[in-house]
Scaffold this active site. Structure first.
Site, PDB file in Angstrom:
ATOM      1  N   GLY A  13       0.533  -1.050   0.136  1.00 25.61           N
ATOM      2  CA  GLY A  13      -0.214   0.185   0.198  1.00 25.61           C
ATOM      3  C   GLY A  13       1.020   1.270   0.137  1.00 25.61           C
ATOM      4  O   GLY A  13       1.977   1.246  -0.363  1.00 25.61           O
ATOM      5  N   THR A  42      -5.154   0.665   0.727  1.00 23.98           N
ATOM      6  CA  THR A  42      -4.901   1.986  -0.077  1.00 23.98           C
ATOM      7  C   THR A  42      -5.595   2.210  -1.179  1.00 23.98           C
ATOM      8  O   THR A  42      -6.059   3.298  -1.544  1.00 23.98           O
ATOM      9  CB  THR A  42      -3.317   2.102  -0.482  1.00 23.98           C
ATOM     10  OG1 THR A  42      -2.404   2.405   0.892  1.00 23.98           O
ATOM     11  CG2 THR A  42      -3.187   3.635  -1.371  1.00 23.98           C
ATOM     12  N   ALA A  45      -9.247   3.409  -0.611  1.00 22.12           N
ATOM     13  CA  ALA A  45      -9.379   4.703   0.068  1.00 22.12           C
ATOM     14  C   ALA A  45     -10.276   5.865  -0.695  1.00 22.12           C
ATOM     15  O   ALA A  45      -9.724   6.190  -1.997  1.00 22.12           O
ATOM     16  CB  ALA A  45      -8.203   5.382   0.577  1.00 22.12           C
ATOM     17  N   GLY A  47     -11.987   9.222   0.155  1.00 23.87           N
ATOM     18  CA  GLY A  47     -11.836  10.444   0.420  1.00 23.87           C
ATOM     19  C   GLY A  47     -10.391  11.412  -0.085  1.00 23.87           C
ATOM     20  O   GLY A  47     -10.894  12.120  -1.199  1.00 23.87           O
ATOM     21  N   GLY A  48      -9.293  11.123   0.458  1.00 29.95           N
ATOM     22  CA  GLY A  48      -8.424  11.884  -0.147  1.00 29.95           C
ATOM     23  C   GLY A  48      -7.151  11.925   1.159  1.00 29.95           C
ATOM     24  O   GLY A  48      -7.051  11.181   1.871  1.00 29.95           O
ATOM     25  N   GLU A 113     -13.899  17.408   5.135  1.00 25.53           N
ATOM     26  CA  GLU A 113     -14.468  16.256   5.766  1.00 25.53           C
ATOM     27  C   GLU A 113     -14.582  16.310   7.515  1.00 25.53           C
ATOM     28  O   GLU A 113     -14.209  17.622   7.984  1.00 25.53           O
ATOM     29  CB  GLU A 113     -13.791  14.963   5.558  1.00 25.53           C
ATOM     30  CG  GLU A 113     -13.116  14.769   4.039  1.00 25.53           C
ATOM     31  CD  GLU A 113     -12.590  13.493   3.935  1.00 25.53           C
ATOM     32  OE1 GLU A 113     -12.079  12.658   4.752  1.00 25.53           O
ATOM     33  OE2 GLU A 113     -12.509  13.011   2.616  1.00 25.53           O
ATOM     34  N   HIS A 235     -16.300   3.254  10.297  1.00 25.81           N
ATOM     35  CA  HIS A 235     -16.998   4.207   9.433  1.00 25.81           C
ATOM     36  C   HIS A 235     -18.411   4.494   9.739  1.00 25.81           C
ATOM     37  O   HIS A 235     -19.072   3.634   9.556  1.00 25.81           O
ATOM     38  CB  HIS A 235     -16.484   3.811   8.008  1.00 25.81           C
ATOM     39  CG  HIS A 235     -16.415   5.145   7.019  1.00 25.81           C
ATOM     40  ND1 HIS A 235     -17.772   5.736   6.831  1.00 25.81           N
ATOM     41  CD2 HIS A 235     -15.531   5.967   6.531  1.00 25.81           C
ATOM     42  CE1 HIS A 235     -17.347   6.801   5.808  1.00 25.81           C
ATOM     43  NE2 HIS A 235     -16.045   6.893   5.834  1.00 25.81           N
ATOM     44  N   ARG A 281     -15.874  10.982  13.370  1.00 28.78           N
ATOM     45  CA  ARG A 281     -16.393   9.681  13.036  1.00 28.78           C
ATOM     46  C   ARG A 281     -17.036   8.810  14.131  1.00 28.78           C
ATOM     47  O   ARG A 281     -17.693   8.227  14.144  1.00 28.78           O
ATOM     48  CB  ARG A 281     -15.421   8.922  12.124  1.00 28.78           C
ATOM     49  CG  ARG A 281     -15.213   9.396  10.835  1.00 28.78           C
ATOM     50  CD  ARG A 281     -14.106   8.374  10.194  1.00 28.78           C
ATOM     51  NE  ARG A 281     -13.978   8.864   8.633  1.00 28.78           N
ATOM     52  CZ  ARG A 281     -12.995   8.448   7.933  1.00 28.78           C
ATOM     53  NH1 ARG A 281     -12.250   7.399   8.326  1.00 28.78           N
ATOM     54  NH2 ARG A 281     -12.786   8.742   6.622  1.00 28.78           N
ATOM     55  N   HIS A 342     -13.594   0.027  10.015  1.00 26.44           N
ATOM     56  CA  HIS A 342     -13.043   0.733   8.965  1.00 26.44           C
ATOM     57  C   HIS A 342     -11.436   0.870   9.275  1.00 26.44           C
ATOM     58  O   HIS A 342     -10.691   0.560   8.342  1.00 26.44           O
ATOM     59  CB  HIS A 342     -13.669   2.071   8.989  1.00 26.44           C
ATOM     60  CG  HIS A 342     -12.948   3.058   7.752  1.00 26.44           C
ATOM     61  ND1 HIS A 342     -13.098   2.431   6.276  1.00 26.44           N
ATOM     62  CD2 HIS A 342     -12.403   4.093   7.592  1.00 26.44           C
ATOM     63  CE1 HIS A 342     -12.522   3.392   5.466  1.00 26.44           C
ATOM     64  NE2 HIS A 342     -12.052   4.397   6.358  1.00 26.44           N
ATOM     65  N   ARG A 377      -9.115   8.541  14.747  1.00 31.69           N
ATOM     66  CA  ARG A 377      -8.496   8.910  13.490  1.00 31.69           C
ATOM     67  C   ARG A 377      -9.218  10.042  12.906  1.00 31.69           C
ATOM     68  O   ARG A 377     -10.278   9.970  12.705  1.00 31.69           O
ATOM     69  CB  ARG A 377      -8.207   7.803  12.710  1.00 31.69           C
ATOM     70  CG  ARG A 377      -7.407   8.353  11.478  1.00 31.69           C
ATOM     71  CD  ARG A 377      -7.223   7.162  10.293  1.00 31.69           C
ATOM     72  NE  ARG A 377      -8.532   6.943   9.644  1.00 31.69           N
ATOM     73  CZ  ARG A 377      -9.040   7.228   8.553  1.00 31.69           C
ATOM     74  NH1 ARG A 377      -8.282   7.916   7.628  1.00 31.69           N
ATOM     75  NH2 ARG A 377     -10.008   6.881   8.100  1.00 31.69           N
ATOM     76  N   LEU A 383      -3.691   8.235   4.659  1.00 35.79           N
ATOM     77  CA  LEU A 383      -2.698   8.369   3.480  1.00 35.79           C
ATOM     78  C   LEU A 383      -1.419   8.893   3.660  1.00 35.79           C
ATOM     79  O   LEU A 383      -0.228   8.720   3.254  1.00 35.79           O
ATOM     80  CB  LEU A 383      -3.491   8.670   2.330  1.00 35.79           C
ATOM     81  CG  LEU A 383      -4.587   7.626   1.633  1.00 35.79           C
ATOM     82  CD1 LEU A 383      -5.318   8.328   0.561  1.00 35.79           C
ATOM     83  CD2 LEU A 383      -4.033   6.289   1.393  1.00 35.79           C
TER      84      LEU A 383
END
Length: 529
Positions: A13, A42, A45, A47-48, A113, A235, A281, A342, A377, A383
């Site tokens: 990843g 990875t 994933a 979102g960003g 986010e 998540h 979250r 998640h 998190r 990432l």
């Protein structure tokens, strides 16, 4: 003869590939992946990557958002390193050819986010991880010093038992199962765990099938310190559909104005947090869980209909198309969603350079507990963590490779003993299902001492059954993964049982409030060598 390299990376990843690219400047690199090269957390994933890339955003704001989300357990030094080194790592990724959404002016198109106070999420539509993986793999293919071994599953770390050691024995590499069933030795001066998370420990997860906690389990069995396994992030929004296999509905949808609603159409997040649907979250997942229990409904709904078809199809093309394939038109109807396991916020304890307490063993990415995430998190810091720590670990690992002599004697080959082909494979599938179901029911979003005690008792029996099966029959990939999810499940229960408070992702009805006086510290466990 064993395979011998300077650096051995387990996992392909963002963390493992980032490390490999840098390490190849200092020696030979082997990358082992359990499935094909592209299959990793990875790649899924959506979102960003969170990073401070444009004013008025600041490092201080990103640091503060991360600390708040982490509920008091983040290590400030890890947070500061990650945030401040992030922009350089993101730019390097873009320079490698990763294509991110940009505005007409050429600047990165940044989104927001949950838990973030600013728009700081760089993204590639809603398939950011896939694009990052593509770019890193393409870059690795240009480097002759890097060799991939796909369809190769690590079984256990090899340690140097011959050299007297006051602590944990040095890691020499791994025993690994090849696709043809042969078990071979992969030896290296430095071994790097980049194996990702463990979502398959739970019945419902956004993770791919490879996420079975292999790195944490192998490291723990080798004597590595493991911390904060009680903090497993669920998540809040995975697609609720019998055929969707927990398809992730990115947090970015709420970042762009999506509203969480009940079957009746009533909005509910405002009753749980001032930020509403953009709350961290852990808050959103618990709120959804509470509402589903209160109403008896099977799911809640994410309403995007007010944003218009053109915007949704352009901003979220993958999610839009996937929902459409399941006969859900997100432009005109709310998306049914439920929480799912998640992200693992604990893991193998490392310093800021990826070193574990096992000599010559490093760990980077989701498999670790660096102190970045604390008890929860912050969205899209994952990432970023892989990029930053994959880069940082190379600096000290390369020094170790240069200083360490090649061993004069190889460790022994794998010994199958009297193991035979299994005629009881039903044991594997049954135990696999039972572990995941008991973890979901007893060690999920909301916990109690009684549930944890039941989970511990059953896991002790299951682990004994698995140990017996492991030694009697020839090793297969299914057995390797079953053994690992059982060990990781036990670590989650052990850590959760020790923490007598509620904090971040660990919420227990028996201790519903945080206790800063007694529990503002990491939960660290280790196995005696």
């Amino acid at each position: 003869m064993p395979h011998r390299f300077d650096f051995l990376v387990l996992g392909g990843g963002v963390a493992g590939l980032s490390f490999a690219l840098q390490a190849a400047r200092h020696g030979t690199v082997a990358i082992l992946t359990k499935r094909d090269r592209f299959e990793s957390n990875t790649a899924y994933a959506q979102g960003g990557i969170a990073s401070v890339l444009a004013p008025p955003d600041t490092f201080e704001a990103h640091i503060e958002d991360t600390l708040v989300a982490g509920a008091g357990l983040c290590h400030r030094d890890a947070v500061e390193v990650t945030v401040k080194e992030g922009p350089s790592r993101v730019q390097e990724l873009a320079d490698l050819g990763a294509e991110f959404n940009r505005r007409i002016t050429g600047e990165f198109d940044l989104t927001r986010e949950g838990g973030h106070s600013a728009r700081r999420i760089i993204h590639s539509g809603d398939i950011t991880g896939r694009e990052v993986q593509r770019a890193l793999l393409a870059a690795c293919d240009e480097v002759p010093n890097i060799t991939f071994f796909p369809q190769t599953a690590a079984i256990d770390l090899i340690q140097d038992r011959r050299v007297p050691s006051p602590g944990v024995s040095r890691c020499l590499g791994v025993y690994a199962l090849l696709e043809d069933g042969v078990i071979e030795r992969f030896l290296a001066k430095v071994t790097v765990l980049a194996t990702g998370g463990a979502g398959k420990v739970y019945l419902y997860t956004s993770n791919p099938d490879v996420a079975t906690g292999d790195g944490v389990a192998m490291a723990y069995r080798a004597g590595a310190k493991v911390a904060n396994m009680e903090f497993y992030q669920f998540h809040p929004t995975c697609l609720y559909h019998p055929e969707a296999k927990s398809f992730l509905i990115s947090e970015a949808l709420r970042g762009e104005g999506g509203k969480l609603k009940l079957k009746s159409g009533a909005s509910f997040m405002e009753r749980y947090h001032p930020m509403g649907a953009l709350a961290p979250r852990d808050v959103v997942a618990r709120a959804i869980d509470a509402e589903m229990k209160r109403t008896g409904d099977d799911c809640v709904y994410l309403d995007m209909t007010h944003l218009g078809r053109a915007f949704l199809a352009e901003r979220f093309p993958n999610i839009y198309a996937t929902c459409k394939a399941f006969n859900i038109d997100m432009a005109v109807q709310p998306i049914p969603v439920v929480p799912a396991a998640h992200y693992m916020c604990g893991g193998v304890v490392t310093d800021l350079e990826g070193r574990t307490n096992v000599p010559s063993l490093y760990a980077i990415g989701e498999v670790t507990c660096t102190g970045l995430h604390g008890a929860n998190r912050l969205a899209s810091n994952s990432l970023l963590e892989g990029l930053v720590f994959g880069h940082r670990a190379v600096q000290v690992a390369a020094e170790e490779v240069r200083a360490q002599p090649t061993p004069s004697e190889d460790p022994p080959p794998w010994d199958s003993g009297s193991a035979v082909e299994s005629d009881e494979s039903v044991v594997v599938t049954h135990n696999w299902d039972e572990i995941r179901r008991l973890m979901w029911n007893y060690v999920g979003i909301v916990r109690t001492d009684k549930r944890l005690m039941r989970a511990r008792r059953r896991l002790e029996l299951l682990r004994e059954e698995i140990r017996d099966y492991y030694w009697r029959f020839k090793v297969t990939r299914d057995v390797i993964e079953l053994r690992n999810i059982a060990d990781v499940a036990y670590l989650i229960v052990d850590c959760a049982s020790r923490r007598k408070e509620s904090r971040g992702l660990h919420y227990t009805l028996d201790y519903p409030h945080p206790d800063d006086h007694r529990w503002l510290r990491d939960t660290v466990v280790s196995r005696e060598p």
